[in-house]
Design a protein around this motif. Structure first.
Motif, PDB file in Angstrom:
ATOM      1  N   ARG A  39      50.190  15.346  86.639  1.00 60.59           N
ATOM      2  CA  ARG A  39      51.527  15.940  86.506  1.00 60.59           C
ATOM      3  C   ARG A  39      52.044  15.856  85.074  1.00 60.59           C
ATOM      4  N   ARG A  40      51.319  15.158  84.223  1.00 59.13           N
ATOM      5  CA  ARG A  40      51.754  14.972  82.831  1.00 59.13           C
ATOM      6  C   ARG A  40      51.350  16.149  81.967  1.00 59.13           C
ATOM      7  N   VAL A  41      52.201  16.478  81.020  1.00 63.43           N
ATOM      8  CA  VAL A  41      51.917  17.496  80.011  1.00 63.43           C
ATOM      9  C   VAL A  41      51.808  16.771  78.685  1.00 63.43           C
ATOM     10  N   LEU A  42      50.725  17.041  77.967  1.00 61.10           N
ATOM     11  CA  LEU A  42      50.493  16.410  76.672  1.00 61.10           C
ATOM     12  C   LEU A  42      50.059  17.468  75.663  1.00 61.10           C
ATOM     13  N   TYR A  43      50.278  17.179  74.400  1.00 65.99           N
ATOM     14  CA  TYR A  43      49.910  18.090  73.323  1.00 65.99           C
ATOM     15  C   TYR A  43      49.047  17.366  72.299  1.00 65.99           C
ATOM     16  N   ARG A  44      48.085  18.078  71.745  1.00 65.88           N
ATOM     17  CA  ARG A  44      47.380  17.591  70.562  1.00 65.88           C
ATOM     18  C   ARG A  44      48.200  18.049  69.361  1.00 65.88           C
ATOM     19  N   TRP A  45      48.416  17.148  68.403  1.00 65.55           N
ATOM     20  CA  TRP A  45      49.179  17.526  67.217  1.00 65.55           C
ATOM     21  C   TRP A  45      48.500  18.666  66.479  1.00 65.55           C
ATOM     22  N   SER A  46      47.171  18.693  66.506  1.00 66.72           N
ATOM     23  CA  SER A  46      46.449  19.778  65.832  1.00 66.72           C
ATOM     24  C   SER A  46      46.775  21.129  66.488  1.00 66.72           C
ATOM     25  N   SER A  47      46.973  21.151  67.801  1.00 72.51           N
ATOM     26  CA  SER A  47      47.336  22.399  68.485  1.00 72.51           C
ATOM     27  C   SER A  47      48.733  22.860  68.091  1.00 72.51           C
ATOM     28  N   VAL A  48      49.633  21.902  67.918  1.00 73.05           N
ATOM     29  CA  VAL A  48      50.997  22.238  67.482  1.00 73.05           C
ATOM     30  C   VAL A  48      50.955  22.840  66.082  1.00 73.05           C
ATOM     31  N   GLU A  49      50.194  22.232  65.190  1.00 75.83           N
ATOM     32  CA  GLU A  49      50.078  22.743  63.816  1.00 75.83           C
ATOM     33  C   GLU A  49      49.407  24.116  63.796  1.00 75.83           C
ATOM     34  N   GLU A  50      48.388  24.317  64.607  1.00 78.71           N
ATOM     35  CA  GLU A  50      47.720  25.621  64.696  1.00 78.71           C
ATOM     36  C   GLU A  50      48.691  26.691  65.178  1.00 78.71           C
ATOM     37  N   TRP A  51      49.518  26.344  66.158  1.00 80.99           N
ATOM     38  CA  TRP A  51      50.496  27.284  66.685  1.00 80.99           C
ATOM     39  C   TRP A  51      51.519  27.655  65.600  1.00 80.99           C
ATOM     40  N   LEU A  52      51.971  26.657  64.850  1.00 83.38           N
ATOM     41  CA  LEU A  52      52.916  26.930  63.764  1.00 83.38           C
ATOM     42  C   LEU A  52      52.287  27.842  62.720  1.00 83.38           C
ATOM     43  N   THR A  53      51.053  27.578  62.360  1.00 87.29           N
ATOM     44  CA  THR A  53      50.357  28.418  61.368  1.00 87.29           C
ATOM     45  C   THR A  53      50.199  29.847  61.878  1.00 87.29           C
ATOM     46  N   ALA A  54      49.829  29.986  63.138  1.00 85.60           N
ATOM     47  CA  ALA A  54      49.643  31.321  63.722  1.00 85.60           C
ATOM     48  C   ALA A  54      50.960  32.103  63.798  1.00 85.60           C
ATOM     49  N   ASN A  55      52.076  31.404  63.817  1.00 86.64           N
ATOM     50  CA  ASN A  55      53.380  32.058  63.916  1.00 86.64           C
ATOM     51  C   ASN A  55      54.128  32.114  62.594  1.00 86.64           C
ATOM     52  N   THR A  56      53.447  31.821  61.507  1.00 87.70           N
ATOM     53  CA  THR A  56      54.058  31.904  60.185  1.00 87.70           C
ATOM     54  C   THR A  56      54.092  33.362  59.736  1.00 87.70           C
ATOM     55  N   ARG A  57      55.220  33.813  59.285  1.00 89.16           N
ATOM     56  CA  ARG A  57      55.408  35.195  58.834  1.00 89.16           C
ATOM     57  C   ARG A  57      55.929  35.218  57.405  1.00 89.16           C
ATOM     58  N   THR A  58      55.660  36.306  56.724  1.00 86.59           N
ATOM     59  CA  THR A  58      56.168  36.474  55.365  1.00 86.59           C
ATOM     60  C   THR A  58      57.348  37.445  55.308  1.00 86.59           C
ATOM     61  N   ILE A  59      57.489  38.289  56.357  1.00 89.19           N
ATOM     62  CA  ILE A  59      58.633  39.197  56.440  1.00 89.19           C
ATOM     63  C   ILE A  59      59.106  39.246  57.888  1.00 89.19           C
ATOM     64  N   THR A  60      60.347  39.613  58.094  1.00 87.48           N
ATOM     65  CA  THR A  60      60.851  39.742  59.460  1.00 87.48           C
ATOM     66  C   THR A  60      60.346  41.022  60.079  1.00 87.48           C
ATOM     67  N   GLY A  61      60.227  41.029  61.376  1.00 90.13           N
ATOM     68  CA  GLY A  61      59.812  42.233  62.084  1.00 90.13           C
ATOM     69  C   GLY A  61      58.314  42.463  62.103  1.00 90.13           C
ATOM     70  N   ALA A  62      57.543  41.642  61.407  1.00 87.26           N
ATOM     71  CA  ALA A  62      56.087  41.821  61.395  1.00 87.26           C
ATOM     72  C   ALA A  62      55.462  41.066  62.558  1.00 87.26           C
ATOM     73  N   ALA A  63      54.506  41.695  63.199  1.00 89.20           N
ATOM     74  CA  ALA A  63      53.818  41.031  64.319  1.00 89.20           C
ATOM     75  C   ALA A  63      52.547  40.369  63.851  1.00 89.20           C
TER      76      ALA A  63
END
Length: 63
Positions: A39-63
């Motif tokens: 029932r526990r949810v856990l995260y790897r810190w590396s997965s959190v960092e990967e997610w942040l990198t994948a969601n980094t944008r240089t302009i608004t409105g860009a996918a």
């Protein structure tokens, strides 16, 4: 031993969002990869960092 795992409370604090918002990201499949251990949810810190990198944008409105 492997990478230290984080609880949702730790990840939410790190990201500056609520635990509820993080849960919504899990539900929608839009957040960082997570581990379900019983029932526990856990995260790897590396997965959190990967997610942040994948969601980094240089302009608004860009996918």
């Amino acid at each position: 031993m492997g990478e230290q795992l984080a609880k949702p409370e730790d990840v939410a604090e790190y990201l500056g969002i609520t635990v509820g918002s993080l849960a919504q990201h899990r539900y929608r499949g839009t957040g960082p990869a997570f581990i379900k251990a019983g029932r526990r949810v856990l995260y790897r810190w590396s997965s959190v960092e990967e997610w942040l990198t994948a969601n980094t944008r240089t302009i608004t409105g860009a996918a």
